[in-house]
Design a protein around this motif. Structure first.
Motif, short mmCIF file in Angstrom:
data_model
loop_
_atom_site.label_atom_id
_atom_site.label_comp_id
_atom_site.label_asym_id
_atom_site.label_seq_id
_atom_site.Cartn_x
_atom_site.Cartn_y
_atom_site.Cartn_z
N ILE A 70 0.84 -1.20 0.00
CA ILE A 70 0.00 0.00 0.00
C ILE A 70 0.87 1.25 0.00
N THR A 71 1.96 1.23 0.77
CA THR A 71 2.89 2.35 0.77
C THR A 71 3.47 2.55 -0.63
N SER A 72 3.82 1.47 -1.29
CA SER A 72 4.37 1.56 -2.64
C SER A 72 3.34 2.12 -3.62
N VAL A 73 2.07 1.76 -3.44
CA VAL A 73 1.02 2.30 -4.30
C VAL A 73 0.89 3.80 -4.09
N GLU A 74 0.96 4.25 -2.84
CA GLU A 74 0.88 5.68 -2.55
C GLU A 74 2.01 6.43 -3.28
N VAL A 75 3.22 5.90 -3.21
CA VAL A 75 4.36 6.52 -3.88
C VAL A 75 4.13 6.53 -5.39
N TRP A 76 3.66 5.41 -5.92
CA TRP A 76 3.40 5.30 -7.36
C TRP A 76 2.36 6.33 -7.79
N LEU A 77 1.30 6.50 -7.00
CA LEU A 77 0.26 7.47 -7.34
C LEU A 77 0.79 8.90 -7.30
N ARG A 78 1.69 9.19 -6.38
CA ARG A 78 2.25 10.54 -6.29
C ARG A 78 3.08 10.90 -7.51
N ILE A 79 3.77 9.92 -8.07
CA ILE A 79 4.63 10.23 -9.22
C ILE A 79 3.91 9.98 -10.55
N ASN A 80 2.69 9.45 -10.50
CA ASN A 80 1.95 9.17 -11.71
C ASN A 80 1.52 10.49 -12.36
N PRO A 81 1.86 10.69 -13.61
CA PRO A 81 1.52 11.95 -14.27
C PRO A 81 0.01 12.12 -14.47
N GLU A 82 -0.76 11.09 -14.31
CA GLU A 82 -2.21 11.16 -14.53
C GLU A 82 -2.96 11.52 -13.25
N TYR A 83 -2.26 11.91 -12.20
CA TYR A 83 -2.87 12.18 -10.91
C TYR A 83 -3.99 13.22 -11.02
#
Length: 127
Positions: A70-83
């Protein structure tokens, strides 16, 4: 699969307890066809957060993921350009054992993380 706004999913996952606050290292995600609910493996009936889904919907599913995932998903969402208000697909998958959970955003941004348990795994894919 559940489909929701990236912003809403990020807000949901940010409410997950820290690892040191968990008796077990598991975060439970339950999709009921209209909303995604977050609880912990050690207190599955206590809903910590929920977010409504929008767009495409499928049948209900449930998965318990490692807190580290879940922590990794949070990081991935933060750097996702589609946020933001763009939609993201969240779904369990069973290509091999153990089960996993996949997050797919627009533009082909996909990542997958291991799960501890997935009670909704099809019978022919269970260990």
């Amino acid at each position: 699969m559940a489909q929701m706004k990236i912003r809403d999913l990020y807000g949901l996952l940010r409410q997950a307890p820290r690892r040191q606050d968990l008796e077990q290292d598991g975060i439970r995600l339950v999709y009921d066809g209209t909303a995604l609910h977050l609880s912990t493996a050690d207190h599955p009936d206590t809903v910590i957060a929920r977010t409504n889904t929008c767009g495409f919907t499928t049948g209900p599913w449930e998965v318990t993921a490692y807190r580290a995932s879940i922590t990794s998903v949070e990081v991935w969402l933060r750097i996702n350009p589609e946020y933001g208000d763009h939609l993201i697909d969240v779904s369990p998958f069973w290509p091999t054992r153990p089960a996993g959970i996949a997050f797919t955003a627009g533009g082909g941004h996909t990542d997958a993380f291991p799960a501890i348990a997935c009670p909704t795994t099809p019978a022919d894919r269970r260990p």
